[in-house]
Design a protein around this motif. Structure first.
Motif, PDB file in Angstrom:
ATOM      1  N   VAL A 142       0.844  -1.197   0.000  1.00 23.43           N
ATOM      2  CA  VAL A 142       0.000   0.000   0.000  1.00 23.43           C
ATOM      3  C   VAL A 142       0.879   1.247   0.000  1.00 23.43           C
ATOM      4  O   VAL A 142       0.609   2.206  -0.734  1.00 23.43           O
ATOM      5  N   ASP A 143       1.963   1.248   0.791  1.00 24.13           N
ATOM      6  CA  ASP A 143       2.889   2.384   0.795  1.00 24.13           C
ATOM      7  C   ASP A 143       3.485   2.610  -0.592  1.00 24.13           C
ATOM      8  O   ASP A 143       3.575   3.749  -1.058  1.00 24.13           O
TER       9      ASP A 143
ATOM     10  N   THR B 126       1.316   6.904  -6.734  1.00 28.61           N
ATOM     11  CA  THR B 126       0.218   7.834  -7.002  1.00 28.61           C
ATOM     12  C   THR B 126       0.650   9.268  -6.722  1.00 28.61           C
ATOM     13  O   THR B 126       0.378  10.178  -7.516  1.00 28.61           O
ATOM     14  N   LEU B 127       1.336   9.481  -5.618  1.00 27.63           N
ATOM     15  CA  LEU B 127       1.808  10.814  -5.268  1.00 27.63           C
ATOM     16  C   LEU B 127       2.839  11.321  -6.277  1.00 27.63           C
ATOM     17  O   LEU B 127       2.806  12.479  -6.694  1.00 27.63           O
ATOM     18  N   ASP B 128       3.739  10.454  -6.715  1.00 34.16           N
ATOM     19  CA  ASP B 128       4.731  10.837  -7.729  1.00 34.16           C
ATOM     20  C   ASP B 128       4.049  11.230  -9.037  1.00 34.16           C
ATOM     21  O   ASP B 128       4.430  12.214  -9.680  1.00 34.16           O
ATOM     22  N   ALA B 129       3.040  10.473  -9.438  1.00 37.55           N
ATOM     23  CA  ALA B 129       2.307  10.797 -10.671  1.00 37.55           C
ATOM     24  C   ALA B 129       1.596  12.146 -10.535  1.00 37.55           C
ATOM     25  O   ALA B 129       1.587  12.945 -11.474  1.00 37.55           O
TER      26      ALA B 129
ATOM     27  N   ARG C 171       8.641  12.711   1.113  1.00 38.18           N
ATOM     28  CA  ARG C 171       7.567  11.735   1.311  1.00 38.18           C
ATOM     29  C   ARG C 171       6.848  12.063   2.613  1.00 38.18           C
ATOM     30  O   ARG C 171       7.486  12.400   3.599  1.00 38.18           O
ATOM     31  N   PRO C 172       5.514  11.963   2.640  1.00 39.32           N
ATOM     32  CA  PRO C 172       4.805  12.177   3.904  1.00 39.32           C
ATOM     33  C   PRO C 172       5.346  11.235   4.976  1.00 39.32           C
ATOM     34  O   PRO C 172       5.741  10.106   4.692  1.00 39.32           O
ATOM     35  N   LYS C 173       5.367  11.701   6.203  1.00 40.26           N
ATOM     36  CA  LYS C 173       5.901  10.900   7.303  1.00 40.26           C
ATOM     37  C   LYS C 173       5.020   9.674   7.528  1.00 40.26           C
ATOM     38  O   LYS C 173       3.812   9.783   7.685  1.00 40.26           O
TER      39      LYS C 173
END
Length: 101
Positions: A51-52, A58-61, A77-79
């Motif tokens: 999942v991480d 998804t965040l990179d895209a 990256r979010p903590k």
């Protein structure tokens, strides 16, 4: 975010039905801050790392598609809190773990 407890249950069947739905939602849909915004089921079955990785992709895209939406720390990256790769009360056999994957 979870089913709301009624003031009273109309019957034992109603109470059991409600609790089945509540426990399912709590374990499979509710994301907990104490386990890195994962569901208990993700952690229990060892799916949290996958999942991480999916979240990171998804965040990179999103960053590539809309860089203006991200600040100067766009690559940070979010903590994510430290956690065990899987959690068990009574560990299953290796066969059971392989079937779950």
């Amino acid at each position: 975010y979870l089913p709301e407890f009624p003031d009273r249950f109309s019957s034992l069947v109603h109470a059991r039905q409600f609790l089945d739905e509540f426990v399912h939602a709590y374990n499979h849909h509710h994301r907990h801050s104490g386990i890195g915004m994962h569901t208990p089921a993700d952690v229990h079955y060892g799916l949290a790392d996958m999942v991480d990785r999916d979240r990171d992709a998804t965040l990179d895209a999103a960053r590539r598609a809309h860089p203006e939406r991200f600040g100067t720390r766009a690559q940070a990256r979010p903590k994510i809190l430290e956690r065990e790769p899987a959690a068990w009360i009574n560990p299953p056999s290796v066969d059971e773990i392989e079937l779950a994957a």
